[in-house]
Scaffold this motif. Sequence first.
Motif, PDB file in Angstrom:
ATOM      1  N   TYR A  78      14.007 -21.292 -82.249  1.00  0.00           N
ATOM      2  CA  TYR A  78      14.102 -22.228 -81.129  1.00  0.00           C
ATOM      3  C   TYR A  78      12.825 -23.051 -80.980  1.00  0.00           C
ATOM      4  CZ  TYR A  78      18.176 -19.518 -79.661  1.00  0.00           C
ATOM      5  OH  TYR A  78      19.393 -18.897 -79.609  1.00  0.00           O
ATOM      6  N   ALA A  79      12.977 -24.201 -80.322  1.00  0.00           N
ATOM      7  CA  ALA A  79      11.820 -25.015 -79.955  1.00  0.00           C
ATOM      8  C   ALA A  79      11.440 -24.652 -78.524  1.00  0.00           C
ATOM      9  CB  ALA A  79      12.145 -26.501 -80.086  1.00  0.00           C
ATOM     10  N   MET A  80      12.034 -25.355 -77.553  1.00  0.00           N
ATOM     11  CA  MET A  80      11.774 -25.115 -76.135  1.00  0.00           C
ATOM     12  C   MET A  80      12.979 -25.595 -75.342  1.00  0.00           C
ATOM     13  SD  MET A  80       9.274 -28.308 -75.148  1.00  0.00           S
ATOM     14  CE  MET A  80       9.688 -28.198 -73.408  1.00  0.00           C
ATOM     15  N   PRO A  81      13.095 -25.232 -74.055  1.00  0.00           N
ATOM     16  CA  PRO A  81      14.209 -25.747 -73.252  1.00  0.00           C
ATOM     17  C   PRO A  81      14.117 -27.268 -73.112  1.00  0.00           C
ATOM     18  CG  PRO A  81      13.174 -23.867 -72.184  1.00  0.00           C
ATOM     19  CD  PRO A  81      12.262 -24.279 -73.299  1.00  0.00           C
ATOM     20  N   GLU A  82      15.217 -27.947 -73.420  1.00  0.00           N
ATOM     21  CA  GLU A  82      15.255 -29.396 -73.345  1.00  0.00           C
ATOM     22  C   GLU A  82      16.022 -29.838 -72.105  1.00  0.00           C
ATOM     23  OE1 GLU A  82      13.639 -31.380 -75.120  1.00  0.00           O
ATOM     24  OE2 GLU A  82      13.299 -30.574 -77.119  1.00  0.00           O
ATOM     25  N   PHE A  83      15.998 -31.146 -71.837  1.00  0.00           N
ATOM     26  CA  PHE A  83      16.509 -31.651 -70.560  1.00  0.00           C
ATOM     27  C   PHE A  83      17.997 -31.392 -70.308  1.00  0.00           C
ATOM     28  CE2 PHE A  83      17.379 -35.233 -73.343  1.00  0.00           C
ATOM     29  CZ  PHE A  83      18.585 -35.728 -72.875  1.00  0.00           C
ATOM     30  N   PRO A  84      18.871 -31.232 -71.340  1.00  0.00           N
ATOM     31  CA  PRO A  84      20.269 -30.940 -71.003  1.00  0.00           C
ATOM     32  C   PRO A  84      20.491 -29.531 -70.452  1.00  0.00           C
ATOM     33  CG  PRO A  84      20.081 -31.935 -73.194  1.00  0.00           C
ATOM     34  CD  PRO A  84      18.708 -31.522 -72.769  1.00  0.00           C
ATOM     35  N   GLY A  85      19.456 -28.667 -70.521  1.00  0.00           N
ATOM     36  CA  GLY A  85      19.587 -27.320 -69.978  1.00  0.00           C
ATOM     37  C   GLY A  85      19.716 -26.244 -71.028  1.00  0.00           C
ATOM     38  N   TYR A  86      19.685 -26.627 -72.298  1.00  0.00           N
ATOM     39  CA  TYR A  86      19.783 -25.674 -73.403  1.00  0.00           C
ATOM     40  C   TYR A  86      18.444 -25.608 -74.138  1.00  0.00           C
ATOM     41  CZ  TYR A  86      24.750 -26.587 -72.575  1.00  0.00           C
ATOM     42  OH  TYR A  86      25.969 -26.743 -72.005  1.00  0.00           O
ATOM     43  N   THR A  87      18.173 -24.465 -74.782  1.00  0.00           N
ATOM     44  CA  THR A  87      16.972 -24.355 -75.598  1.00  0.00           C
ATOM     45  C   THR A  87      17.276 -24.954 -76.969  1.00  0.00           C
ATOM     46  OG1 THR A  87      16.223 -22.388 -74.443  1.00  0.00           O
ATOM     47  CG2 THR A  87      15.286 -22.793 -76.610  1.00  0.00           C
ATOM     48  N   GLY A  88      16.531 -25.968 -77.342  1.00  0.00           N
ATOM     49  CA  GLY A  88      16.805 -26.690 -78.578  1.00  0.00           C
ATOM     50  C   GLY A  88      16.368 -25.916 -79.806  1.00  0.00           C
ATOM     51  N   PRO A  89      17.009 -26.174 -80.931  1.00  0.00           N
ATOM     52  CA  PRO A  89      16.617 -25.508 -82.179  1.00  0.00           C
ATOM     53  C   PRO A  89      15.274 -26.016 -82.669  1.00  0.00           C
ATOM     54  CG  PRO A  89      18.251 -27.206 -82.619  1.00  0.00           C
ATOM     55  CD  PRO A  89      18.122 -27.120 -81.127  1.00  0.00           C
ATOM     56  N   ALA A  90      14.536 -25.141 -83.334  1.00  0.00           N
ATOM     57  CA  ALA A  90      13.270 -25.550 -83.935  1.00  0.00           C
ATOM     58  C   ALA A  90      13.538 -26.536 -85.062  1.00  0.00           C
ATOM     59  CB  ALA A  90      12.523 -24.329 -84.461  1.00  0.00           C
ATOM     60  N   SER A  91      12.701 -27.548 -85.147  1.00  0.00           N
ATOM     61  CA  SER A  91      12.855 -28.567 -86.188  1.00  0.00           C
ATOM     62  C   SER A  91      11.972 -28.222 -87.383  1.00  0.00           C
ATOM     63  CB  SER A  91      12.449 -29.940 -85.632  1.00  0.00           C
ATOM     64  OG  SER A  91      12.406 -30.905 -86.670  1.00  0.00           O
ATOM     65  N   ASP A  92      12.478 -28.564 -88.558  1.00  0.00           N
ATOM     66  CA  ASP A  92      11.642 -28.425 -89.754  1.00  0.00           C
ATOM     67  C   ASP A  92      11.083 -29.783 -90.177  1.00  0.00           C
ATOM     68  OD1 ASP A  92      13.888 -29.693 -90.744  1.00  0.00           O
ATOM     69  OD2 ASP A  92      14.351 -28.175 -92.259  1.00  0.00           O
ATOM     70  N   GLN A  93      11.227 -30.785 -89.301  1.00  0.00           N
ATOM     71  CA  GLN A  93      10.771 -32.141 -89.601  1.00  0.00           C
ATOM     72  C   GLN A  93       9.724 -32.643 -88.607  1.00  0.00           C
ATOM     73  OE1 GLN A  93      11.621 -34.055 -92.384  1.00  0.00           O
ATOM     74  NE2 GLN A  93      12.368 -32.023 -92.980  1.00  0.00           N
ATOM     75  N   CYS A  94       8.986 -31.720 -87.981  1.00  0.00           N
ATOM     76  CA  CYS A  94       7.901 -32.136 -87.099  1.00  0.00           C
ATOM     77  C   CYS A  94       6.736 -32.665 -87.935  1.00  0.00           C
ATOM     78  CB  CYS A  94       7.420 -30.964 -86.247  1.00  0.00           C
ATOM     79  SG  CYS A  94       8.572 -30.482 -84.952  1.00  0.00           S
ATOM     80  N   TRP A  95       6.054 -33.651 -87.400  1.00  0.00           N
ATOM     81  CA  TRP A  95       4.868 -34.184 -88.050  1.00  0.00           C
ATOM     82  C   TRP A  95       3.660 -33.348 -87.630  1.00  0.00           C
ATOM     83  CZ3 TRP A  95       4.604 -39.568 -90.214  1.00  0.00           C
ATOM     84  CH2 TRP A  95       5.885 -40.095 -90.439  1.00  0.00           C
ATOM     85  N   LEU A  96       2.584 -33.446 -88.396  1.00  0.00           N
ATOM     86  CA  LEU A  96       1.388 -32.657 -88.134  1.00  0.00           C
ATOM     87  C   LEU A  96       0.268 -33.529 -87.590  1.00  0.00           C
ATOM     88  CD1 LEU A  96      -0.235 -29.978 -88.437  1.00  0.00           C
ATOM     89  CD2 LEU A  96      -0.916 -30.812 -90.710  1.00  0.00           C
ATOM     90  N   ILE A  97      -0.328 -33.089 -86.478  1.00  0.00           N
ATOM     91  CA  ILE A  97      -1.539 -33.718 -85.953  1.00  0.00           C
ATOM     92  C   ILE A  97      -2.715 -32.781 -86.242  1.00  0.00           C
ATOM     93  CG2 ILE A  97      -2.777 -34.500 -83.909  1.00  0.00           C
ATOM     94  CD1 ILE A  97      -0.100 -35.147 -82.615  1.00  0.00           C
ATOM     95  N   LYS A  98      -3.685 -33.276 -86.984  1.00  0.00           N
ATOM     96  CA  LYS A  98      -4.924 -32.528 -87.200  1.00  0.00           C
ATOM     97  C   LYS A  98      -5.870 -32.904 -86.061  1.00  0.00           C
ATOM     98  CE  LYS A  98      -6.776 -29.599 -90.164  1.00  0.00           C
ATOM     99  NZ  LYS A  98      -6.117 -28.327 -90.501  1.00  0.00           N
ATOM    100  N   VAL A  99      -6.196 -31.945 -85.235  1.00  0.00           N
ATOM    101  CA  VAL A  99      -6.992 -32.201 -84.040  1.00  0.00           C
ATOM    102  C   VAL A  99      -8.476 -32.264 -84.408  1.00  0.00           C
ATOM    103  CG1 VAL A  99      -7.665 -31.290 -81.775  1.00  0.00           C
ATOM    104  CG2 VAL A  99      -5.279 -31.137 -82.542  1.00  0.00           C
ATOM    105  N   THR A 100      -9.148 -33.271 -83.878  1.00  0.00           N
ATOM    106  CA  THR A 100     -10.574 -33.465 -84.157  1.00  0.00           C
ATOM    107  C   THR A 100     -11.463 -33.162 -82.951  1.00  0.00           C
ATOM    108  OG1 THR A 100     -10.322 -35.827 -83.640  1.00  0.00           O
ATOM    109  CG2 THR A 100     -10.143 -35.185 -85.965  1.00  0.00           C
ATOM    110  N   ALA A 101     -10.889 -33.151 -81.752  1.00  0.00           N
ATOM    111  CA  ALA A 101     -11.683 -32.847 -80.558  1.00  0.00           C
ATOM    112  C   ALA A 101     -10.772 -32.591 -79.365  1.00  0.00           C
ATOM    113  CB  ALA A 101     -12.643 -33.993 -80.236  1.00  0.00           C
ATOM    114  N   VAL A 102     -11.293 -31.853 -78.408  1.00  0.00           N
ATOM    115  CA  VAL A 102     -10.710 -31.716 -77.066  1.00  0.00           C
ATOM    116  C   VAL A 102     -11.808 -32.058 -76.068  1.00  0.00           C
ATOM    117  CG1 VAL A 102      -9.773 -30.146 -75.332  1.00  0.00           C
ATOM    118  CG2 VAL A 102      -9.017 -29.961 -77.714  1.00  0.00           C
TER     119      VAL A 102
END
Length: 491
Positions: free
Chosen positions: A284-308
Amino acid sequence: MEQKVRDLRSALKLLESMPGQLVETDVEVDPMAELAGVYRYVGAGGTVKRPTKEGPAMIFNKVKGHPDAKVAIGLLASRKRVAALLDCQPEDLGKMLYESVANPIPPIVTKAAAPCQEVVHKATDPDFDLYRLVPAPTNTPDDAGPYITLGMCYATHPDTGVHDVTIHRLCIQGKDELSIFFTPGARHIGAMAERAEALGQKLPISISIGVDPAIEIGSCFEPPTTPLGYDELSVAGALRKEPVVLCDCVTVKERAIANAEYVIEGEVIPGVRVQEDQNSHTGYAMPEFPGYTGPASDQCWLIKVTAVTHRKNPIMQTCIGPSEEHVSMAGIPTEASIYGMVEKAMPGRLQNVYCCSAGGGKYMAVLQFKKLTASDEGRQRQAALLAFSAFSELKHVFLVDEDVDCFDMSDVLWAMNTRFQGDADIITIPGVRCHPLDPSNDPTCSSSIRDHGIACKTIFDCTVPYDQKHRFERANFMEVDSEKWLKHTDK
């Protein structure tokens, strides 16, 4: 003196002055599922599994694992609160946002010290760790990981140099890695990332968390109302009648919202896709707006974090995916888009629009339409067609007359029960692309659906035929000022 709202802290200060609109707790809470579990009962509302309700916003002052941070949730989980934060009447929000889109005020850049950079953590620091630095919650025990649900993602198109801000699904994947989900063809920053990837370039990006509510609402507009090249920060500028202030990032060539509580800086990496639940393996991913928990995606892009970077004693802002907060952020801009398109086509007929909680702010709209002459018969259905054009993810449109309160779903259903005939007043448009998160938009549910994400869009015409209006007059009551009888009671 009127409270001026320009950031998260001033927004919370205003709510503090409004009875019943903000509560705080000093009881420690675990951000992993427990925090959202608590707020479900306090004020989540929306399409969250019952029991839930609309209630106050909430601040958790003690968050497990994050001694120097607080978490605020539910800021926009009430139309009344949104109206107060934008200095407007609840029924006028859509119209006000439409005017703001039509009269944008672009952001400006400051060279002064930015509040969001009071504390700086660089990814080159030996102890840099997103899990420790950012108190991102999970909504449920099944979530793929900690999610940043209210991150204002800001980036620049590599060819044109135009900027844009949008909200995306962001999951912490490692000490310096985030996954970001781009709905195909639906968001401008996704198009920017695709173009950067085609050029073999990284896309610098900033993620501002804990900002002025006007920015959060304004960032949720979509084409055609705000086409590629339209910076939605200009909507917030128009709402506040002064520009949003940006600052230069510390480690990447991009800008961030200067008075944010947190800013995450990084780069979208070309040619890399991430399995969203690679750490949890829940599916699963997370609960989405229709009220169901969405499936995890295998097509997410990657952000390499450089600072907070963040303010001293920062306040993390979050929301529950299917809560009333999503209804406000998605639904009010949708109302504005529909109102604007119909008003341009047939001025004076559309009285108001409401994208209700039951549709998560996206799937359902109620159009309050006034037939001025006999020749307006049928125009109400044209207005519904224009609504589908204004917002492509819309699935159902309910049409009601001007004497029906479009914001009261009981009144809308009354109109359906007394002014609607199923064999004559349902108009279906099958085979139209809608939204992939609706599980019924699937070939397994209808033979008319050729691919997942396609739907049968439907109009429910609950208006009275113009030549029959005399038969449908509601009972007229005496107009009185009831306060005369109530002022000495507890009401």
